[in-house]
Design a protein around this motif. Structure first.
Motif, PDB file in Angstrom:
ATOM      1  N   PRO A 126       0.857  -1.250  -0.073  1.00 19.82           N
ATOM      2  CA  PRO A 126       0.034  -0.205  -0.093  1.00 19.82           C
ATOM      3  C   PRO A 126       0.954   1.194   0.052  1.00 19.82           C
ATOM      4  N   LEU A 127       0.437   2.325  -0.796  1.00 16.39           N
ATOM      5  CA  LEU A 127       0.937   3.656  -0.761  1.00 16.39           C
ATOM      6  C   LEU A 127       0.045   4.489  -0.277  1.00 16.39           C
ATOM      7  N   ILE A 128       0.379   5.022   0.945  1.00 13.23           N
ATOM      8  CA  ILE A 128      -0.523   5.825   1.349  1.00 13.23           C
ATOM      9  C   ILE A 128      -0.735   7.392   0.821  1.00 13.23           C
ATOM     10  N   THR A 129      -2.026   7.312   0.897  1.00 12.99           N
ATOM     11  CA  THR A 129      -2.186   8.945   0.011  1.00 12.99           C
ATOM     12  C   THR A 129      -1.856  10.128   0.664  1.00 12.99           C
ATOM     13  N   GLY A 130      -1.103  10.979   0.232  1.00 17.11           N
ATOM     14  CA  GLY A 130      -0.819  12.293   1.003  1.00 17.11           C
ATOM     15  C   GLY A 130       0.693  12.136   1.572  1.00 17.11           C
ATOM     16  N   ALA A 131       0.939  11.180   1.562  1.00 16.18           N
ATOM     17  CA  ALA A 131       2.558  11.072   1.904  1.00 16.18           C
ATOM     18  C   ALA A 131       3.679  11.849   1.123  1.00 16.18           C
ATOM     19  N   CYS A 132       4.576  12.193   1.892  1.00 15.01           N
ATOM     20  CA  CYS A 132       5.559  13.232   1.242  1.00 15.01           C
ATOM     21  C   CYS A 132       6.368  12.505   0.144  1.00 15.01           C
ATOM     22  N   ALA A 133       6.693  11.345   0.650  1.00 19.43           N
ATOM     23  CA  ALA A 133       7.406  10.482  -0.498  1.00 19.43           C
ATOM     24  C   ALA A 133       6.934   8.997  -0.330  1.00 19.43           C
ATOM     25  N   SER A 134       7.195   8.208  -1.266  1.00 19.67           N
ATOM     26  CA  SER A 134       7.189   6.811  -1.062  1.00 19.67           C
ATOM     27  C   SER A 134       8.134   5.963  -2.004  1.00 19.67           C
ATOM     28  N   PHE A 135       8.694   4.799  -1.296  1.00 22.14           N
ATOM     29  CA  PHE A 135       9.843   4.125  -1.856  1.00 22.14           C
ATOM     30  C   PHE A 135       8.972   2.611  -1.893  1.00 22.14           C
ATOM     31  N   GLU A 136       8.821   2.071  -3.151  1.00 21.92           N
ATOM     32  CA  GLU A 136       8.595   0.703  -3.314  1.00 21.92           C
ATOM     33  C   GLU A 136       9.728  -0.090  -3.492  1.00 21.92           C
ATOM     34  N   CYS A 137       9.794  -1.053  -2.779  1.00 19.89           N
ATOM     35  CA  CYS A 137      11.139  -1.826  -2.460  1.00 19.89           C
ATOM     36  C   CYS A 137      10.794  -3.453  -2.689  1.00 19.89           C
TER      37      CYS A 137
END
Length: 177
Positions: free
Chosen positions: A123-134
């Motif tokens: 899950p990629l949380i809506t509104g996050a500053c950044a996301s790293f898919e690993c």
């Protein structure tokens, strides 16, 4: 303690016992300000999991690697250790309540949390500053934690977004300058 040239040639084989308590160590670590993340993944049965972590750090640009750590006592450890992917969501200043919820035991962490599925279903949380898919590249047991090294397959960020900060056991939503 004086150091002699001979001591550099024959370094000690293990560290000396600490001269401080666990509480003192935790207080000293609290002086290092960090960002706040929620690490997310999907379990083998397809359910979502997430936890608040501030033990996030970059490792390498080529290949793109990041790390974070999790207590060996954490209930989510088996799923995260065995899964192929996870996401690290860097929280924005207005997501303090999410950080607290995902840190609490027994809470319904995902109630009304908007997210999209990233690579591998993390899950990629809506509104996050950044996301790293690993990709879950490697894991190392050290002390009472497991260090996860993730190979970043995709990252996104919101230019100008203010991150949520953690220092001295407290969250900060404004950057004092």
């Amino acid at each position: 303690m004086k150091f002699h040239a001979k001591s550099r040639l024959n370094p000690p084989r293990k560290a000396q016992p600490p001269s401080f308590s666990s509480k003192e160590f935790r207080s000293a670590l609290g002086m290092f300000a960090t960002g706040v993340t929620i690490v997310t993944a999907r379990t083998a049965d397809g359910s979502v999991l997430g936890l608040t972590a501030n033990s996030f750090n970059s490792v390498s640009l080529q290949p793109p690697l990041v790390l974070w750590s999790l207590a060996t006592a954490a209930a989510s450890l088996p799923a995260l250790r065995g899964g192929s992917h996870y996401a690290i969501n860097v929280l924005a200043a207005d997501q303090k309540l999410l950080a607290e919820r995902f840190a609490a035991k027994g809470a319904d962490r995902w109630a009304d949390v908007p997210f999209t599925d990233g690579i591998g279903g993390a899950p990629l949380i809506t509104g996050a500053c950044a996301s790293f898919e690993c990709f879950n590249r490697s894991r190392y047991e050290e002390g009472d934690h497991v260090i996860f090294v993730g190979e970043v397959e995709r990252c996104t960020w919101r230019p100008g977004a203010s991150p949520l900060l953690f220092h001295g056991g407290r969250f900060y939503t404004e950057h004092p300058l």
